[in-house]
Each structure stands twice: as C-alpha cells, then as structure tokens.
Write a protein that holds these residues in place. Structure first.
Motif, mmCIF file in Angstrom:
data_model
loop_
_atom_site.group_PDB
_atom_site.id
_atom_site.type_symbol
_atom_site.label_atom_id
_atom_site.label_comp_id
_atom_site.label_asym_id
_atom_site.label_seq_id
_atom_site.Cartn_x
_atom_site.Cartn_y
_atom_site.Cartn_z
ATOM 1 N N UNK A 185 -6.227 14.705 0.152
ATOM 2 C CA UNK A 185 -5.152 15.228 -0.608
ATOM 3 C C UNK A 185 -5.138 14.593 -1.931
ATOM 4 N N UNK A 186 -4.380 15.344 -2.912
ATOM 5 C CA UNK A 186 -4.389 15.045 -4.319
ATOM 6 C C UNK A 186 -3.453 13.738 -4.396
ATOM 7 N N UNK A 187 -3.787 12.795 -5.189
ATOM 8 C CA UNK A 187 -3.149 11.636 -5.512
ATOM 9 C C UNK A 187 -3.011 11.404 -7.025
ATOM 10 N N UNK A 188 -1.655 11.139 -7.645
ATOM 11 C CA UNK A 188 -1.965 11.137 -8.966
ATOM 12 C C UNK A 188 -1.456 9.458 -9.585
ATOM 13 N N UNK A 189 -1.593 9.349 -10.586
ATOM 14 C CA UNK A 189 -1.267 7.756 -10.937
ATOM 15 C C UNK A 189 0.032 7.642 -10.658
ATOM 16 N N UNK A 190 0.878 8.586 -10.645
ATOM 17 C CA UNK A 190 2.546 8.140 -10.184
ATOM 18 C C UNK A 190 2.550 7.652 -8.607
ATOM 19 N N UNK A 191 1.607 7.955 -8.006
ATOM 20 C CA UNK A 191 1.458 7.835 -6.367
ATOM 21 C C UNK A 191 1.148 6.252 -6.579
ATOM 22 N N UNK A 192 0.379 5.904 -7.312
ATOM 23 C CA UNK A 192 -0.073 4.302 -7.417
ATOM 24 C C UNK A 192 0.815 3.639 -7.715
ATOM 25 N N UNK A 193 1.718 3.868 -8.828
ATOM 26 C CA UNK A 193 3.072 3.129 -9.106
ATOM 27 C C UNK A 193 3.790 3.093 -7.849
ATOM 28 N N UNK A 194 4.180 4.210 -7.323
ATOM 29 C CA UNK A 194 4.906 3.923 -6.180
ATOM 30 C C UNK A 194 4.426 2.935 -5.017
ATOM 31 N N UNK A 195 3.064 3.262 -4.834
ATOM 32 C CA UNK A 195 2.344 2.189 -4.052
ATOM 33 C C UNK A 195 2.674 0.715 -4.302
ATOM 34 N N UNK A 196 2.376 0.277 -5.655
ATOM 35 C CA UNK A 196 2.494 -0.911 -6.256
ATOM 36 C C UNK A 196 3.747 -1.443 -5.674
ATOM 37 N N UNK A 197 5.015 -0.575 -5.909
ATOM 38 C CA UNK A 197 6.249 -1.094 -5.439
ATOM 39 C C UNK A 197 6.482 -1.372 -4.029
ATOM 40 N N UNK A 198 6.009 -0.349 -3.404
ATOM 41 C CA UNK A 198 5.975 -0.450 -1.863
ATOM 42 C C UNK A 198 5.188 -1.956 -1.336
ATOM 43 N N UNK A 199 3.999 -1.991 -2.110
ATOM 44 C CA UNK A 199 3.308 -3.272 -1.522
ATOM 45 C C UNK A 199 4.266 -4.591 -1.888
ATOM 46 N N UNK A 200 4.752 -4.402 -3.346
ATOM 47 C CA UNK A 200 5.423 -5.591 -3.910
ATOM 48 C C UNK A 200 6.762 -5.892 -3.092
ATOM 49 N N UNK A 201 7.492 -4.857 -2.555
ATOM 50 C CA UNK A 201 8.482 -4.932 -1.627
ATOM 51 C C UNK A 201 8.135 -5.665 -0.342
ATOM 52 N N UNK A 202 7.019 -5.190 0.219
ATOM 53 C CA UNK A 202 6.379 -5.554 1.646
ATOM 54 C C UNK A 202 6.092 -7.168 1.290
ATOM 55 N N UNK A 203 5.405 -7.679 0.345
ATOM 56 C CA UNK A 203 4.972 -9.082 0.271
ATOM 57 C C UNK A 203 6.404 -9.856 -0.014
ATOM 58 N N UNK A 204 7.341 -9.319 -0.681
ATOM 59 C CA UNK A 204 8.554 -10.091 -0.982
ATOM 60 C C UNK A 204 9.196 -10.327 0.502
ATOM 61 N N UNK A 205 9.268 -9.281 1.137
ATOM 62 C CA UNK A 205 9.841 -9.457 2.548
ATOM 63 C C UNK A 205 9.013 -10.483 3.368
ATOM 64 N N UNK A 206 7.703 -10.548 3.499
ATOM 65 C CA UNK A 206 6.821 -11.263 4.326
ATOM 66 C C UNK A 206 7.059 -12.968 3.627
ATOM 67 N N UNK A 207 7.337 -12.921 2.297
ATOM 68 C CA UNK A 207 7.384 -14.172 1.800
ATOM 69 C C UNK A 207 8.802 -14.961 2.017
ATOM 70 N N UNK A 208 9.765 -14.252 2.909
ATOM 71 C CA UNK A 208 11.036 -14.710 3.154
ATOM 72 C C UNK A 208 10.641 -15.276 4.430
ATOM 73 N N UNK A 209 9.712 -14.940 5.354
ATOM 74 C CA UNK A 209 9.500 -15.613 6.720
ATOM 75 C C UNK A 209 10.805 -14.980 7.512
ATOM 76 N N UNK A 210 11.228 -15.721 8.377
ATOM 77 C CA UNK A 210 12.255 -15.363 9.357
ATOM 78 C C UNK A 210 13.760 -15.413 8.720
ATOM 79 N N UNK A 211 13.789 -15.681 7.482
ATOM 80 C CA UNK A 211 15.166 -15.988 7.013
ATOM 81 C C UNK A 211 15.694 -14.854 6.446
#
Length: 296
Positions: A270-296
């Motif tokens: 499938x075709x992927x544009x730069x805007x999809x990369x920007x969305x992906x970066x936000x997704x990963x950043x949110x996932x990392x922020x959630x992981x950093x919280x641990x069980x709290x």
C-alpha cells in the motif's frame, strides 16, 4: 515532537470524600479531577476545598495528573476556590461552564494576580449551547500576562443535554455535531480534548462502545465517574500492539536511506505518505509515554 501526556482515563472524584482522595493514589488512572463543584453539597463546599488542597499539597499521586474543578466565579465559593488552587501544586484547574473568551481571560488574570506558577494549566468544561457557538474563539484564547495556560477542553455531555433539552441516545447522534465542533476547536489550537462521562455503570458494553467512538472521533480520553471504568478507557484510548508495530514499520521505512526525500513510498502493498509517518510518530510517542507510566 512535543511531549505527549496520556489522558486516556480522567476520573472525577468528589472533593468531600477523603477516602476517595486517598484511593486515587492507587488507581491505574492517567488523571484525577478532584471536584469541588457538582459532587459537593453547598454546606460542604468550604470543608471540601480545605481537604482537597491539603491532599494536593501533600502529594503522593505519582505520575497521575492532578486537576481540581472549581465552582464558577459567579458562585459564592468561586474566587475562594481559585485562590486556594492557584498555589496548591495542582497540574491544572478545571473551569466549569466556559462560554466566552472573556471567561478564559478572567481566570488567567486572577491566577496571575495570585502569583500562580505558569505551569498551572487551565482546563475548560464545554457544556452549554454558547460554548458550542463560541468553541473556536474560546480555544484560541491566550491569557494575559502568563501567556497560554489553556491546555484542554472537557466535554460536559450531561449539562449540554440539560441545556439543549437533547436526549442522550446510544451512538450519540443527537450530539455528534457538537462533539465534532469541540474536537475541531481543540485540534486547531493544539489542545487536548476529553470526552464526556457515560452514566450507566451497569452497561459495560455501552461504555466500551462509547470509548471506541470517542477515540474514533479523535479524542484523547474519557471522563469517568467510577474506578470500574478505568481499565476499559485505558484500553480504548491506547494504541494496540498491532497499531504500534505498524507505526514503527512506517517510521523505519521512511528512515531507510533509499527513501530519503521521498514524499510517498510503497509499504506492504500500500502507498504510504509522509503524513502517515507523522501519525506513526505520534502513535509511538503515546505508546512510549503509556509504557513509561508502568502500572500507575
């Protein structure tokens, strides 16, 4: 990229309930709102304020964001709430029934006069017809002196239904134009947007469906009325493992030397544009922020 703070689960807790204030320290919730307004009877307003401020100053809430909902400035307790919250150490103050830019500016002016730290953010309850009509202007407001304290919009669906005489029905078709108006106002001004509460504690399927809907509409999280709702909200407003894996693949693909400078590439058919990369970066950043919280 600006740091992302998870706000998947935003739990209201009555300021008059000392046990609830203490319990908040153990819950896997992203944000707690200690409520001095709707959840507190008039005769308990003063004591609830003292109790909440003492709890906030004592701390112990770990990574949880601590927000205090004040009474309106027009109410007898409003200015007293604002004075107490200003230097309490809370992360944000939640202002009920915001309807105009002047409402935001008035709060900002008082906070500056009281010497509130610039880190104290303003959250606004969007819960009246006038808030719908003025949403764009309200979300653009830049408070005097302290700069931009405004950080989040919180949708008050129950009050909105009351003021408009609208029925809240499954799927919320009756409210959809207003919900999306608030989402657009928030996103246009880099604000968080938090969905309204779900009233039926016994309807787990209905709550899960409304959480998914809120996420699909672009919201960051949901306000909650009971700890039993936390787990589902955290799940619904977090990226799934599949979404995280796909996001990392998109980022890696655009970082590959052969794709340098390309605006669009083919990835897994499938075709992927730069805007999809920007969305992906936000997704990963949110996932990392959630992981950093641990069980709290």
């Amino acid at each position: 990229m600006t740091d992302i703070r998870p706000r998947r689960s935003v739990l209201y807790m009555p300021g008059s309930n000392a046990r609830a204030l203490e319990k908040a320290k153990t819950l896997p919730v992203d944000t707690v709102i200690f409520d001095l307004e709707d959840a507190v009877a008039p005769e308990q307003k003063e004591s609830a304020r003292e109790q909440v401020i003492a709890a906030v100053k004592a701390g112990g809430y770990g990574p949880r964001e601590v927000v205090v909902r004040m009474n309106p400035l027009s109410a007898p307790w409003g200015i007293g709430d604002l004075e107490a919250i200003a230097t309490s150490g809370a992360d944000a103050i939640l202002v009920p029934k915001a309807e105009t830019v002047d409402d935001v500016m008035a709060i900002g002016r008082v906070l500056s006069r009281l010497g509130a730290p610039t880190e104290l953010a303003i959250w606004l309850m969007m819960e009246t017809p006038r808030a719908v009509l003025n949403a764009g202007d309200i979300a653009e407001a830049v408070e005097e002196d302290a700069g931009r304290r405004l950080d989040a919009l919180v949708i008050g669906t129950n009050d909105l239904a009351k003021e408009t005489r609208t029925r809240i029905v499954p799927g919320r078709a009756t409210m959809m134009p207003w919900l999306m108006t608030f989402v657009a106002a928030a996103r246009a001004n880099d604000l968080a947007i938090i969905d309204g509460v779900f009233n039926d504690l016994d309807d787990a399927d209905g709550f899960a469906a409304e959480c998914r809907q809120g996420r699909d509409l672009g919201m960051d999280g949901k306000t909650l009325i009971h700890p039993k709702q936390i787990e589902e909200a955290n799940r619904a407003f977090a990226p799934s493992e599949e979404e995280i894996e796909e996001a990392r693949a998109v980022i890696a693909a655009f970082e590959a030397p052969e794709n340098a400078g390309k605006g669009a590439i083919s990835l897994n058919g499938r075709m992927v544009e730069r805007l999809h990369a920007e969305i992906a970066e936000k997704t990963v950043a949110l996932a990392d922020a959630i992981a950093a919280r641990g069980g709290a």
